[in-house]
Design a protein around this motif. Structure first.
Motif, mmCIF file in Angstrom:
data_model
loop_
_atom_site.group_PDB
_atom_site.id
_atom_site.type_symbol
_atom_site.label_atom_id
_atom_site.label_comp_id
_atom_site.label_asym_id
_atom_site.label_seq_id
_atom_site.Cartn_x
_atom_site.Cartn_y
_atom_site.Cartn_z
ATOM 1 N N ALA A 19 -12.890 -41.904 -16.288
ATOM 2 C CA ALA A 19 -14.112 -41.491 -16.054
ATOM 3 C C ALA A 19 -14.184 -40.465 -14.744
ATOM 4 O O ALA A 19 -14.552 -39.739 -14.747
ATOM 5 N N TYR A 20 -13.408 -40.756 -13.835
ATOM 6 C CA TYR A 20 -13.247 -39.817 -12.766
ATOM 7 C C TYR A 20 -12.286 -38.612 -12.967
ATOM 8 O O TYR A 20 -12.717 -37.543 -12.407
ATOM 9 N N GLY A 21 -11.566 -38.760 -13.901
ATOM 10 C CA GLY A 21 -10.995 -37.586 -14.502
ATOM 11 C C GLY A 21 -11.898 -36.543 -15.211
ATOM 12 O O GLY A 21 -11.780 -35.435 -14.979
ATOM 13 N N ALA A 22 -12.927 -36.850 -15.659
ATOM 14 C CA ALA A 22 -14.063 -36.121 -16.162
ATOM 15 C C ALA A 22 -15.006 -35.808 -15.232
ATOM 16 O O ALA A 22 -15.748 -34.833 -15.263
ATOM 17 N N PHE A 23 -15.208 -36.703 -14.175
ATOM 18 C CA PHE A 23 -16.265 -36.565 -13.384
ATOM 19 C C PHE A 23 -15.981 -35.174 -12.275
ATOM 20 O O PHE A 23 -16.832 -34.321 -11.909
ATOM 21 N N LEU A 24 -14.746 -35.079 -11.871
ATOM 22 C CA LEU A 24 -14.402 -34.018 -10.972
ATOM 23 C C LEU A 24 -14.655 -32.593 -11.763
ATOM 24 O O LEU A 24 -15.621 -31.625 -10.830
ATOM 25 N N PHE A 135 -9.872 -42.352 -3.554
ATOM 26 C CA PHE A 135 -9.437 -40.867 -3.431
ATOM 27 C C PHE A 135 -10.593 -40.011 -3.551
ATOM 28 O O PHE A 135 -10.750 -39.178 -2.876
ATOM 29 N N VAL A 136 -11.380 -40.334 -4.749
ATOM 30 C CA VAL A 136 -12.362 -39.339 -5.157
ATOM 31 C C VAL A 136 -13.525 -39.644 -4.103
ATOM 32 O O VAL A 136 -14.172 -38.419 -3.643
ATOM 33 N N TRP A 137 -13.864 -41.015 -3.454
ATOM 34 C CA TRP A 137 -14.849 -41.141 -2.716
ATOM 35 C C TRP A 137 -14.364 -40.517 -1.311
ATOM 36 O O TRP A 137 -15.433 -39.712 -0.713
ATOM 37 N N LEU A 220 -20.340 -42.964 -7.197
ATOM 38 C CA LEU A 220 -20.638 -44.345 -7.998
ATOM 39 C C LEU A 220 -20.905 -44.132 -9.276
ATOM 40 O O LEU A 220 -20.708 -45.089 -9.945
ATOM 41 N N GLY A 221 -21.435 -43.243 -9.874
ATOM 42 C CA GLY A 221 -21.827 -42.908 -11.030
ATOM 43 C C GLY A 221 -20.613 -43.311 -12.228
ATOM 44 O O GLY A 221 -20.921 -43.928 -13.168
#
Length: 285
Positions: A19-24, A135-137, A220-221
């Motif tokens: 999910a974070y891979g798509a979020f960025l 990391f993303v946060w 958080l999404g």
């Protein structure tokens, strides 16, 4: 912990990384429907390093993710020249090219799939998921994250403010691909087997839905979206063949009521104690 519970938590942790891979990219205004292709590169590359070079999985997974990032960097400039639905189609085609290429690579098993010798359990996968989330946060607490948000909101204004829009979009695309590659490596080394058919368009769409459902305006999404998509079908398992019907109905209702996703930036600001007074000045609550 039972094997069933551990299996669900493993899927949850891997889905969070995906999910974070798509979020960025989405946070930078890019709809990447080829995220599964980069996950496949990370999974196969790390599996090959583990099998052929006897590299530890803890090292092979980041190296596989780096390979996914290098491929993303090579294709980012031409692909990101497109916009909107054309960008979605371009990234979809890219993901299919990766999958079709793997199917014809006999060195990694081709259509038969590729067994993976190294094995990792839930604690390691959970550590990777926590690390990616942190990391993303932290990334979005820096000027880079603020710039990415500005590019997403209005590219022209961001350009007028002196931001290199193309550079930030490429960076978000590459970083997202690296995270997707990590997810692919975790999947390959936990299930001890990887096949190209798993990394199809259906996986890319599911990963993008994690982000859209959870919310694209908050870090958080994606975490919340991945949790709902992973855990809710299991909670509805008691309804047997109707559980996916109920699951789809819940998703439709939520998206009608909350089209912006479950979590928004305004909600996070209120949660942290910041409100907007009548004079439109931000102050601590």
């Amino acid at each position: 912990m039972s094997g069933y519970v551990e299996g669900i938590l493993v899927l949850l942790a891997i889905n969070i990384v995906f999910a974070y891979g798509a979020f960025l990219p989405i946070a930078a205004g890019q709809l990447n429907l080829g995220v599964a292709g980069f996950a496949a590169i990370g999974g196969y590359a790390s599996a090959y390093l583990s099998n052929k070079l006897a590299i530890s999985a803890l090292l092979a997974i980041p190296l596989g993710a780096l390979a996914a990032g290098l491929v993303a960097l090579a294709v980012a400039v031409p692909v990101l020249r497109t916009r909107g639905i054309y960008l979605a189609l371009a990234t979809f085609a890219l993901g299919e090219i990766v999958r079709a290429s793997i199917l014809n690579l006999e060195v990694v098993g081709g259509a038969a799939g590729y067994p993976v010798s190294a094995f990792i359990r839930f604690p390691i996968i959970a550590s990777f998921a926590l690390g990616v989330t942190a990391f993303v946060w932290l990334l979005f607490a820096t000027r880079f994250g603020i710039a990415i948000t500005a590019v997403h909101d209005d590219e022209r204004v961001a350009d007028l403010m002196g931001l290199n829009v193309r550079a930030f979009q490429v960076a978000a695309f590459v970083l997202g691909s690296i995270l997707a590659g990590i997810g692919g490596g975790l999947y390959a080394h936990h299930f001890s087997y990887v096949e190209a058919q798993y990394f199809g368009i259906s996986l890319s769409i599911s990963i993008v839905l994690f982000v859209l459902f959870g919310g694209t305006q908050s870090v958080l999404g994606p975490l919340l979206g991945a949790a709902v998509f992973t855990l809710l079908p299991e909670l509805l398992r008691g309804s047997a063949q109707w559980r996916y019907v109920l699951f789809a109905a819940v998703l439709i209702v939520v998206m009608v009521v909350r089209p912006q996703g479950l979590v928004t930036g305004a909600q996070i600001r209120r949660l942290l104690g910041f409100t907007r007074d009548p004079d439109r000045k931000v102050q601590a609550a």
